[in-house]
Write an enzyme that holds these catalytic residues in place. Structure first.
Site, mmCIF file in Angstrom:
data_model
loop_
_atom_site.group_PDB
_atom_site.id
_atom_site.type_symbol
_atom_site.label_atom_id
_atom_site.label_comp_id
_atom_site.label_asym_id
_atom_site.label_seq_id
_atom_site.Cartn_x
_atom_site.Cartn_y
_atom_site.Cartn_z
ATOM 1 N N LYS A 13 -56.252 12.482 -69.892
ATOM 2 C CA LYS A 13 -57.303 11.845 -70.271
ATOM 3 C C LYS A 13 -58.289 10.232 -70.341
ATOM 4 O O LYS A 13 -59.640 11.574 -70.631
ATOM 5 C CB LYS A 13 -57.108 10.878 -72.190
ATOM 6 C CG LYS A 13 -55.366 11.546 -72.912
ATOM 7 C CD LYS A 13 -55.259 10.678 -74.156
ATOM 8 C CE LYS A 13 -53.974 9.145 -73.908
ATOM 9 N NZ LYS A 13 -53.606 9.511 -73.480
ATOM 10 N N ARG A 88 -53.705 6.574 -82.225
ATOM 11 C CA ARG A 88 -52.721 6.904 -82.319
ATOM 12 C C ARG A 88 -51.397 6.482 -83.365
ATOM 13 O O ARG A 88 -50.474 7.048 -83.327
ATOM 14 C CB ARG A 88 -51.953 5.483 -81.324
ATOM 15 C CG ARG A 88 -52.017 6.184 -79.408
ATOM 16 C CD ARG A 88 -51.827 4.868 -78.972
ATOM 17 N NE ARG A 88 -51.016 5.387 -77.871
ATOM 18 C CZ ARG A 88 -51.773 5.486 -76.461
ATOM 19 N NH1 ARG A 88 -52.765 5.292 -77.024
ATOM 20 N NH2 ARG A 88 -51.137 5.312 -75.459
ATOM 21 N N ARG A 123 -50.188 6.594 -60.074
ATOM 22 C CA ARG A 123 -51.504 6.471 -60.654
ATOM 23 C C ARG A 123 -52.189 5.217 -59.852
ATOM 24 O O ARG A 123 -50.914 4.008 -60.073
ATOM 25 C CB ARG A 123 -51.687 6.142 -62.571
ATOM 26 C CG ARG A 123 -52.555 5.482 -62.608
ATOM 27 C CD ARG A 123 -52.822 6.039 -63.935
ATOM 28 N NE ARG A 123 -51.545 5.606 -64.882
ATOM 29 C CZ ARG A 123 -51.748 5.948 -65.955
ATOM 30 N NH1 ARG A 123 -53.014 6.462 -66.670
ATOM 31 N NH2 ARG A 123 -50.812 5.250 -66.996
ATOM 32 N N ARG A 156 -51.421 0.232 -62.901
ATOM 33 C CA ARG A 156 -50.638 -0.466 -63.757
ATOM 34 C C ARG A 156 -49.663 -1.111 -64.260
ATOM 35 O O ARG A 156 -48.261 -0.666 -63.916
ATOM 36 C CB ARG A 156 -51.117 0.468 -65.156
ATOM 37 C CG ARG A 156 -52.239 0.524 -65.283
ATOM 38 C CD ARG A 156 -53.131 1.057 -66.174
ATOM 39 N NE ARG A 156 -52.412 2.484 -67.522
ATOM 40 C CZ ARG A 156 -52.369 2.611 -68.170
ATOM 41 N NH1 ARG A 156 -53.684 3.596 -68.425
ATOM 42 N NH2 ARG A 156 -51.833 3.027 -69.553
ATOM 43 N N ARG A 167 -42.704 4.912 -73.407
ATOM 44 C CA ARG A 167 -44.506 5.184 -73.431
ATOM 45 C C ARG A 167 -43.968 6.706 -75.136
ATOM 46 O O ARG A 167 -44.926 6.499 -75.514
ATOM 47 C CB ARG A 167 -44.842 4.933 -73.051
ATOM 48 C CG ARG A 167 -45.633 3.730 -73.088
ATOM 49 C CD ARG A 167 -46.505 3.497 -71.513
ATOM 50 N NE ARG A 167 -47.388 4.170 -71.443
ATOM 51 C CZ ARG A 167 -48.828 3.874 -70.214
ATOM 52 N NH1 ARG A 167 -47.717 3.675 -69.201
ATOM 53 N NH2 ARG A 167 -49.584 5.118 -70.201
HETATM 54 P P1 AP5 Z 1 -54.967 9.523 -66.525
HETATM 55 O O1 AP5 Z 1 -56.140 9.998 -66.724
HETATM 56 O O2 AP5 Z 1 -54.935 7.913 -66.157
HETATM 57 O O3 AP5 Z 1 -54.000 9.006 -67.629
HETATM 58 P P2 AP5 Z 1 -54.250 9.403 -68.977
HETATM 59 O O4 AP5 Z 1 -53.975 10.950 -70.278
HETATM 60 O O5 AP5 Z 1 -55.047 8.377 -69.627
HETATM 61 O O6 AP5 Z 1 -52.577 8.297 -69.391
HETATM 62 P P3 AP5 Z 1 -52.233 6.586 -69.733
HETATM 63 O O7 AP5 Z 1 -51.199 5.733 -69.284
HETATM 64 O O8 AP5 Z 1 -53.779 6.363 -69.819
HETATM 65 O O9 AP5 Z 1 -52.535 7.572 -71.456
HETATM 66 P P4 AP5 Z 1 -51.791 6.440 -72.508
HETATM 67 O O10 AP5 Z 1 -52.461 6.822 -73.849
HETATM 68 O O11 AP5 Z 1 -50.277 5.683 -72.566
HETATM 69 O O12 AP5 Z 1 -52.065 4.821 -72.081
HETATM 70 P P5 AP5 Z 1 -53.634 3.902 -72.999
HETATM 71 O O13 AP5 Z 1 -54.186 3.266 -71.262
HETATM 72 O O14 AP5 Z 1 -54.047 4.174 -73.585
HETATM 73 O O15 AP5 Z 1 -53.820 9.935 -65.970
HETATM 74 C C1 AP5 Z 1 -52.012 9.813 -64.779
HETATM 75 C C2 AP5 Z 1 -52.373 10.198 -63.946
HETATM 76 O O16 AP5 Z 1 -52.355 11.385 -63.389
HETATM 77 C C3 AP5 Z 1 -53.041 9.641 -62.790
HETATM 78 O O17 AP5 Z 1 -52.738 9.218 -62.113
HETATM 79 C C4 AP5 Z 1 -54.603 10.954 -62.681
HETATM 80 O O18 AP5 Z 1 -54.637 10.872 -60.922
HETATM 81 C C5 AP5 Z 1 -52.687 11.935 -62.753
HETATM 82 N N1 AP5 Z 1 -53.783 13.055 -63.233
HETATM 83 C C6 AP5 Z 1 -54.633 13.652 -64.338
HETATM 84 N N2 AP5 Z 1 -54.799 15.141 -64.329
HETATM 85 C C7 AP5 Z 1 -53.746 15.812 -63.480
HETATM 86 C C8 AP5 Z 1 -53.864 16.811 -62.955
HETATM 87 N N3 AP5 Z 1 -54.330 18.154 -63.628
HETATM 88 N N4 AP5 Z 1 -52.479 17.238 -62.206
HETATM 89 C C9 AP5 Z 1 -52.298 15.750 -61.240
HETATM 90 N N5 AP5 Z 1 -52.216 14.917 -61.777
HETATM 91 C C10 AP5 Z 1 -53.481 14.800 -62.686
HETATM 92 O O19 AP5 Z 1 -52.453 2.500 -73.374
HETATM 93 C C11 AP5 Z 1 -51.715 2.008 -73.233
HETATM 94 C C12 AP5 Z 1 -51.322 0.733 -74.011
HETATM 95 O O20 AP5 Z 1 -52.296 0.173 -74.648
HETATM 96 C C13 AP5 Z 1 -50.284 1.746 -75.163
HETATM 97 O O21 AP5 Z 1 -48.790 1.648 -74.212
HETATM 98 C C14 AP5 Z 1 -50.227 0.759 -75.988
HETATM 99 O O22 AP5 Z 1 -49.612 -0.584 -75.743
HETATM 100 C C15 AP5 Z 1 -51.548 0.043 -76.478
HETATM 101 N N6 AP5 Z 1 -52.475 0.958 -76.696
HETATM 102 C C16 AP5 Z 1 -53.653 1.575 -76.862
HETATM 103 N N7 AP5 Z 1 -54.041 1.984 -77.785
HETATM 104 C C17 AP5 Z 1 -53.753 2.151 -78.558
HETATM 105 C C18 AP5 Z 1 -54.133 2.130 -79.590
HETATM 106 N N8 AP5 Z 1 -55.095 3.186 -80.099
HETATM 107 N N9 AP5 Z 1 -53.076 1.717 -80.722
HETATM 108 C C19 AP5 Z 1 -51.837 0.571 -80.448
HETATM 109 N N10 AP5 Z 1 -51.431 0.559 -78.994
HETATM 110 C C20 AP5 Z 1 -52.583 0.975 -78.384
HETATM 111 ZN ZN ZN Z 2 -55.313 6.652 -69.534
#
Ligand code: AP5
Ligand code: ZN
Length: 218
Positions: A13, A88, A123, A156, A167
């Site tokens: 994402k 979410r 990552r 991270r 997660r």
């Molecule tokens: P990346 O692009 O970073 O993936 P992502 O989908 O953004 O993954 P996240 O881990 O950021 O998602 P998340 O939803 O768990 O975390 P968030 O920060 O929202 O890519 C991942 C890796 O893969 C990278 O190394 C990238 O280079 C690689 N990659 C990408 N595309 C690729 C491809 N095509 N091929 C190979 N490799 C590839 O949330 C974190 C925490 O915050 C949550 O656990 C929760 O506690 C809290 N939180 C955040 N939002 C909320 C909410 N709305 N409600 C409640 N709690 C929340």
């Molecule tokens: Zn992300």
């Protein structure tokens, strides 16, 4: 352009958000990035959120909804926005609907669970810009350094193996239901219903980007 990116942790994402926000000249609203900024700033919210995030759980709906509603008041959101990692839960989605927040597209990025752990553990992130790299799959030009700013990349805290599996579990239990929620709304064709698009998140980053752009032009 107003859109939501849906997908499991590590689906890409954040990676795709960086392409999409540039193409459409819209701000990326990543609740994860906002929470990490609060942690870094050492605010009360940040302190409370850190414990929850390190446990792989979701931060409470009230906090998240409040953060997003405040953010949407900013002038740069007037012409559109990209939600990354939000909504979410059904409660978060309903809160947006109730406050009349419009969505043109919901884009689901699909990646099988088996691929997620490798993506997370490799990552590397540049928090100030939201740029994301991977040591193997999407390496920066210089190891450990952001391509644009030259600043160091970080890992991270929630990318540890046991947190990643938690997660994923939370994703399947609480967030995946949103795929059906938005899918049905899109199918209803009611006024204000978004378009729903699903793409594969497997393959080179540029290929996923091209598929995302194509999906958002239909
Ligand atoms: P990346 O692009 O970073 O993936 P992502 O989908 O953004 O993954 P996240 O881990 O950021 O998602 P998340 O939803 O768990 O975390 P968030 O920060 O929202 O890519 C991942 C890796 O893969 C990278 O190394 C990238 O280079 C690689 N990659 C990408 N595309 C690729 C491809 N095509 N091929 C190979 N490799 C590839 O949330 C974190 C925490 O915050 C949550 O656990 C929760 O506690 C809290 N939180 C955040 N939002 C909320 C909410 N709305 N409600 C409640 N709690 C929340
Ligand atoms: Zn992300």
């Amino acid at each position: 352009m107003r859109l939501i990116l849906l997908g499991a942790p590590g689906a890409g994402k954040g990676t795709q958000a960086n392409f999409i926000k540039e193409k459409f000249n819209i701000p990326q609203i990543s609740t994860g990035d906002m929470l990490r900024a609060a942690i870094k700033a050492g605010t009360e919210l940040g302190l409370a959120a850190k414990k929850v995030m390190d446990a792989g759980q979701l931060v409470s709906d009230d906090i998240i909804i409040g953060l997003v509603k405040e953010r949407l008041k900013d002038a740069d959101c007037a012409n559109g926005y990209l939600f990354d990692g939000f909504p979410r839960t059904i409660a978060q989605a309903e809160a947006m609907k109730d406050s009349g927040v419009t969505i043109d597209y919901v884009l689901e990025i699909d990646v099988p669970d088996e691929m997620i752990l490798d993506r997370m553990t490799g990552r590397r992130s540049h928090p100030a810009s939201g740029r994301v790299y991977h040591v193997k799959f999407n390496p920066p030009k210089v190891e450990g350094v952001d391509d644009v700013s030259g600043e160091p990349l970080i890992q991270r805290d929630d990318d540890k193996a046991e947190t990643v599996s938690k997660r994923l579990e939370v994703y399947h239990n609480q967030t995946e239901v949103l795929l059906g929620y938005y899918g049905k709304w899109a199918e209803s064709g009611l006024p204000g219903a978004p378009k729903y698009r699903k793409i594969s998140g497997v393959g080179p980053v540029e290929q996923v980007r091209d598929n995302a752009f194509a999906a958002l032009s239909e």
